[in-house]
Design a protein around this motif. Structure first.
Motif, PDB file in Angstrom:
ATOM      1  N   GLN A 198       0.831  -1.205   0.000  1.00 22.49           N
ATOM      2  CA  GLN A 198       0.000   0.000   0.000  1.00 22.49           C
ATOM      3  C   GLN A 198       0.861   1.249   0.000  1.00 22.49           C
ATOM      4  N   LEU A 199       1.972   1.197   0.701  1.00 22.74           N
ATOM      5  CA  LEU A 199       2.889   2.338   0.721  1.00 22.74           C
ATOM      6  C   LEU A 199       3.449   2.606  -0.669  1.00 22.74           C
ATOM      7  N   GLY A 200       3.762   1.556  -1.417  1.00 21.38           N
ATOM      8  CA  GLY A 200       4.236   1.719  -2.783  1.00 21.38           C
ATOM      9  C   GLY A 200       3.191   2.363  -3.674  1.00 21.38           C
ATOM     10  N   SER A 201       1.928   1.996  -3.492  1.00 22.98           N
ATOM     11  CA  SER A 201       0.849   2.611  -4.269  1.00 22.98           C
ATOM     12  C   SER A 201       0.692   4.085  -3.923  1.00 22.98           C
ATOM     13  N   ILE A 202       0.808   4.404  -2.651  1.00 24.86           N
ATOM     14  CA  ILE A 202       0.677   5.795  -2.212  1.00 24.86           C
ATOM     15  C   ILE A 202       1.820   6.637  -2.775  1.00 24.86           C
ATOM     16  N   VAL A 203       3.028   6.118  -2.717  1.00 25.77           N
ATOM     17  CA  VAL A 203       4.178   6.856  -3.244  1.00 25.77           C
ATOM     18  C   VAL A 203       4.040   7.062  -4.752  1.00 25.77           C
ATOM     19  N   GLY A 204       3.580   6.043  -5.460  1.00 29.82           N
ATOM     20  CA  GLY A 204       3.364   6.177  -6.896  1.00 29.82           C
ATOM     21  C   GLY A 204       2.323   7.242  -7.218  1.00 29.82           C
ATOM     22  N   ALA A 205       1.250   7.280  -6.438  1.00 30.20           N
ATOM     23  CA  ALA A 205       0.219   8.302  -6.648  1.00 30.20           C
ATOM     24  C   ALA A 205       0.756   9.699  -6.341  1.00 30.20           C
ATOM     25  N   LEU A 206       1.550   9.820  -5.297  1.00 29.01           N
ATOM     26  CA  LEU A 206       2.131  11.120  -4.959  1.00 29.01           C
ATOM     27  C   LEU A 206       3.107  11.597  -6.035  1.00 29.01           C
ATOM     28  N   LEU A 207       3.876  10.678  -6.611  1.00 21.80           N
ATOM     29  CA  LEU A 207       4.772  11.053  -7.704  1.00 21.80           C
ATOM     30  C   LEU A 207       3.975  11.544  -8.912  1.00 21.80           C
ATOM     31  N   THR A 208       2.853  10.880  -9.190  1.00 24.44           N
ATOM     32  CA  THR A 208       2.011  11.302 -10.309  1.00 24.44           C
ATOM     33  C   THR A 208       1.452  12.689 -10.069  1.00 24.44           C
ATOM     34  N   TYR A 209       0.906  12.920  -8.881  1.00 24.87           N
ATOM     35  CA  TYR A 209       0.369  14.248  -8.560  1.00 24.87           C
ATOM     36  C   TYR A 209       1.464  15.314  -8.571  1.00 24.87           C
ATOM     37  N   GLY A 210       2.652  14.956  -8.104  1.00 26.41           N
ATOM     38  CA  GLY A 210       3.764  15.902  -8.123  1.00 26.41           C
ATOM     39  C   GLY A 210       4.149  16.309  -9.533  1.00 26.41           C
ATOM     40  N   LEU A 211       4.161  15.346 -10.443  1.00 26.71           N
ATOM     41  CA  LEU A 211       4.493  15.667 -11.833  1.00 26.71           C
ATOM     42  C   LEU A 211       3.395  16.502 -12.488  1.00 26.71           C
ATOM     43  N   ILE A 212       2.138  16.170 -12.202  1.00 25.61           N
ATOM     44  CA  ILE A 212       1.027  16.951 -12.766  1.00 25.61           C
ATOM     45  C   ILE A 212       1.084  18.392 -12.264  1.00 25.61           C
ATOM     46  N   CYS A 213       1.322  18.570 -10.978  1.00 31.44           N
ATOM     47  CA  CYS A 213       1.425  19.933 -10.420  1.00 31.44           C
ATOM     48  C   CYS A 213       2.631  20.668 -10.989  1.00 31.44           C
ATOM     49  N   GLY A 214       3.751  19.973 -11.170  1.00 26.14           N
ATOM     50  CA  GLY A 214       4.935  20.602 -11.742  1.00 26.14           C
ATOM     51  C   GLY A 214       4.699  21.100 -13.160  1.00 26.14           C
ATOM     52  N   VAL A 215       4.023  20.298 -13.967  1.00 26.47           N
ATOM     53  CA  VAL A 215       3.717  20.715 -15.340  1.00 26.47           C
ATOM     54  C   VAL A 215       2.722  21.870 -15.335  1.00 26.47           C
ATOM     55  N   LEU A 216       1.729  21.805 -14.463  1.00 29.99           N
ATOM     56  CA  LEU A 216       0.733  22.879 -14.372  1.00 29.99           C
ATOM     57  C   LEU A 216       1.380  24.204 -13.959  1.00 29.99           C
ATOM     58  N   VAL A 217       2.253  24.171 -12.970  1.00 34.04           N
ATOM     59  CA  VAL A 217       2.930  25.392 -12.530  1.00 34.04           C
ATOM     60  C   VAL A 217       3.871  25.910 -13.618  1.00 34.04           C
ATOM     61  N   THR A 218       4.490  24.993 -14.369  1.00 34.85           N
ATOM     62  CA  THR A 218       5.351  25.408 -15.479  1.00 34.85           C
ATOM     63  C   THR A 218       4.557  26.174 -16.526  1.00 34.85           C
ATOM     64  N   VAL A 219       3.395  25.667 -16.892  1.00 39.23           N
ATOM     65  CA  VAL A 219       2.559  26.336 -17.900  1.00 39.23           C
ATOM     66  C   VAL A 219       2.075  27.686 -17.389  1.00 39.23           C
ATOM     67  N   ILE A 220       1.621  27.739 -16.147  1.00 41.26           N
ATOM     68  CA  ILE A 220       1.115  28.996 -15.578  1.00 41.26           C
ATOM     69  C   ILE A 220       2.236  30.028 -15.477  1.00 41.26           C
ATOM     70  N   SER A 221       3.413  29.606 -15.014  1.00 45.15           N
ATOM     71  CA  SER A 221       4.528  30.544 -14.869  1.00 45.15           C
ATOM     72  C   SER A 221       5.006  31.057 -16.219  1.00 45.15           C
ATOM     73  N   ALA A 222       5.052  30.181 -17.215  1.00 40.91           N
ATOM     74  CA  ALA A 222       5.486  30.619 -18.542  1.00 40.91           C
ATOM     75  C   ALA A 222       4.489  31.610 -19.142  1.00 40.91           C
ATOM     76  N   ALA A 223       3.205  31.339 -18.967  1.00 34.77           N
ATOM     77  CA  ALA A 223       2.190  32.264 -19.486  1.00 34.77           C
ATOM     78  C   ALA A 223       2.239  33.602 -18.755  1.00 34.77           C
ATOM     79  N   THR A 224       2.425  33.562 -17.449  1.00 34.69           N
ATOM     80  CA  THR A 224       2.515  34.795 -16.668  1.00 34.69           C
ATOM     81  C   THR A 224       3.747  35.594 -17.065  1.00 34.69           C
ATOM     82  N   TRP A 225       4.853  34.916 -17.276  1.00 34.80           N
ATOM     83  CA  TRP A 225       6.075  35.588 -17.703  1.00 34.80           C
ATOM     84  C   TRP A 225       5.877  36.277 -19.051  1.00 34.80           C
ATOM     85  N   ALA A 226       5.227  35.583 -19.986  1.00 36.16           N
ATOM     86  CA  ALA A 226       5.004  36.161 -21.308  1.00 36.16           C
ATOM     87  C   ALA A 226       4.089  37.385 -21.245  1.00 36.16           C
TER      88      ALA A 226
END
Length: 95
Positions: free
Chosen positions: A22-50
């Motif tokens: 179960q811990l492995g599943s939780i860590v995998g889900a957290l990694l997925t959410y972390g990557l999704i948030c990282g991409v989302l913040v990248t898009v928002i920051s790039a648009a704001t910068w432009a």
């Protein structure tokens, strides 16, 4: 013939912790959410910068540029966390 004790590979016992599956599943889900948030913040920051650069708001553009750098570094570290952990476990077994 058995190998000498110095030549035996030593690995951590991941099954020693109760609920490690179960811990492995939780860590995998957290990694997925972390990557999704990282991409989302990248898009928002790039648009704001432009938008801020074209509007002449240099303070906002600087903050958006810093946010973009932090998001890229965070997404890179999150994405490479599993590979880095496996590499460290492999290096530790050879020490």
């Amino acid at each position: 013939m058995t190998a000498p004790t110095s030549a035996r590979a030593t690995h951590p016992d991941f099954q020693a912790v109760g609920g490690s599956d179960q811990l492995g599943s939780i860590v995998g889900a957290l990694l997925t959410y972390g990557l999704i948030c990282g991409v989302l913040v990248t898009v928002i920051s790039a648009a704001t910068w432009a938008v801020a650069s074209s509007a002449g708001h240099w303070q906002t553009a600087q903050k958006a540029k810093a946010g973009l750098a932090v998001a890229i570094v965070g997404a890179t570290l999150t994405g490479s966390a599993l590979g880095l952990t496996n590499w460290l476990l492999d290096v530790g077994a050879h020490l």
